[in-house]
Design a protein around this motif. Structure first.
Motif, PDB file in Angstrom:
ATOM      1  N   ALA A  90      21.744  58.934  52.353  1.00 53.73           N
ATOM      2  CA  ALA A  90      21.262  58.078  51.264  1.00 53.73           C
ATOM      3  C   ALA A  90      21.839  58.538  49.927  1.00 53.73           C
ATOM      4  CB  ALA A  90      19.735  58.086  51.221  1.00 53.73           C
ATOM      5  N   GLY A  91      21.914  59.844  49.733  1.00 49.59           N
ATOM      6  CA  GLY A  91      22.511  60.366  48.500  1.00 49.59           C
ATOM      7  C   GLY A  91      23.979  60.005  48.378  1.00 49.59           C
ATOM      8  N   LEU A  92      24.691  60.094  49.482  1.00 49.53           N
ATOM      9  CA  LEU A  92      26.116  59.723  49.464  1.00 49.53           C
ATOM     10  C   LEU A  92      26.296  58.236  49.173  1.00 49.53           C
ATOM     11  CD1 LEU A  92      27.389  61.823  52.508  1.00 49.53           C
ATOM     12  CD2 LEU A  92      27.833  62.252  50.073  1.00 49.53           C
ATOM     13  N   LEU A  93      25.429  57.404  49.760  1.00 48.38           N
ATOM     14  CA  LEU A  93      25.490  55.968  49.477  1.00 48.38           C
ATOM     15  C   LEU A  93      25.179  55.687  48.012  1.00 48.38           C
ATOM     16  CD1 LEU A  93      23.783  54.554  52.679  1.00 48.38           C
ATOM     17  CD2 LEU A  93      26.153  54.195  51.976  1.00 48.38           C
ATOM     18  N   PHE A  97      27.759  53.773  45.629  1.00 46.04           N
ATOM     19  CA  PHE A  97      27.468  52.399  45.215  1.00 46.04           C
ATOM     20  C   PHE A  97      26.587  52.284  43.975  1.00 46.04           C
ATOM     21  CE2 PHE A  97      28.458  52.242  49.753  1.00 46.04           C
ATOM     22  CZ  PHE A  97      29.491  51.323  49.738  1.00 46.04           C
ATOM     23  N   GLY A  98      26.068  53.407  43.485  1.00 53.28           N
ATOM     24  CA  GLY A  98      25.289  53.369  42.252  1.00 53.28           C
ATOM     25  C   GLY A  98      23.810  53.118  42.416  1.00 53.28           C
ATOM     26  N   ILE A 102      21.667  49.936  49.791  1.00 55.83           N
ATOM     27  CA  ILE A 102      22.195  49.973  51.162  1.00 55.83           C
ATOM     28  C   ILE A 102      21.384  50.952  52.014  1.00 55.83           C
ATOM     29  CG2 ILE A 102      24.203  50.581  52.575  1.00 55.83           C
ATOM     30  CD1 ILE A 102      25.944  49.485  50.297  1.00 55.83           C
ATOM     31  N   ALA A 103      20.954  52.043  51.420  1.00 52.60           N
ATOM     32  CA  ALA A 103      20.143  53.016  52.166  1.00 52.60           C
ATOM     33  C   ALA A 103      18.817  52.392  52.595  1.00 52.60           C
ATOM     34  CB  ALA A 103      19.903  54.266  51.330  1.00 52.60           C
TER      35      ALA A 103
END
Length: 130
Positions: A90-93, A97-98, A102-103
């Motif tokens: 979730a952190g990477l997403l 993506f800001g 998406i998470a």
């Protein structure tokens, strides 16, 4: 065991469905200040997480008999690993993506998968491999 309202498979499917739907609503509830709807979400969502423990333990006992406690321990341990990987993902997403949109959608989709899988868990005891 009959498919009644107390059947662990049905309970898990209901809990995971509710969890997924609430995750879809979460982005709408988030804001710069804490409002009553988010407090209600937090309470219900938290209770939903705790509610999955008894039916999961019951299924482990039903499917694996006397080894059900050991299997449940592995379920819990793998849940912790999965939760940490989900947090990293979730952190990477969010970094890519800001936001966490998406998470949230991915988590809701995984809840839908969990609901379907829960209903499909085989009945009866299964011998563990030697």
């Amino acid at each position: 065991m009959a498919d009644g309202p107390g059947e662990p498979r049905i309970l898990l499917a209901v809990y995971y469905t509710g969890r997924g739907l609430s995750l879809l609503l979460l982005p709408v509830l988030l804001g710069s200040t804490v409002q009553p709807p988010i407090v209600i979400f937090v309470v219900i969502y938290g209770l939903d997480w705790v509610a999955t423990v008894p039916p999961t333990a019951a299924l482990c006992r039903e499917v694996f008999g006397s080894e059900g406690s050991v299997v449940y321990g592995w379920v819990f341990a793998s849940h912790q690993v999965g939760a940490s990987l989900a947090a990293i993902g979730a952190g990477l997403l969010r970094d890519s993506f800001g936001d966490y949109g998406i998470a949230w959608l991915a988590a809701a989709a995984l809840c839908a998968v969990a609901a379907v899988v829960s209903v499909g868990i085989a009945r009866g005891r299964r011998p563990l491999p030697a």
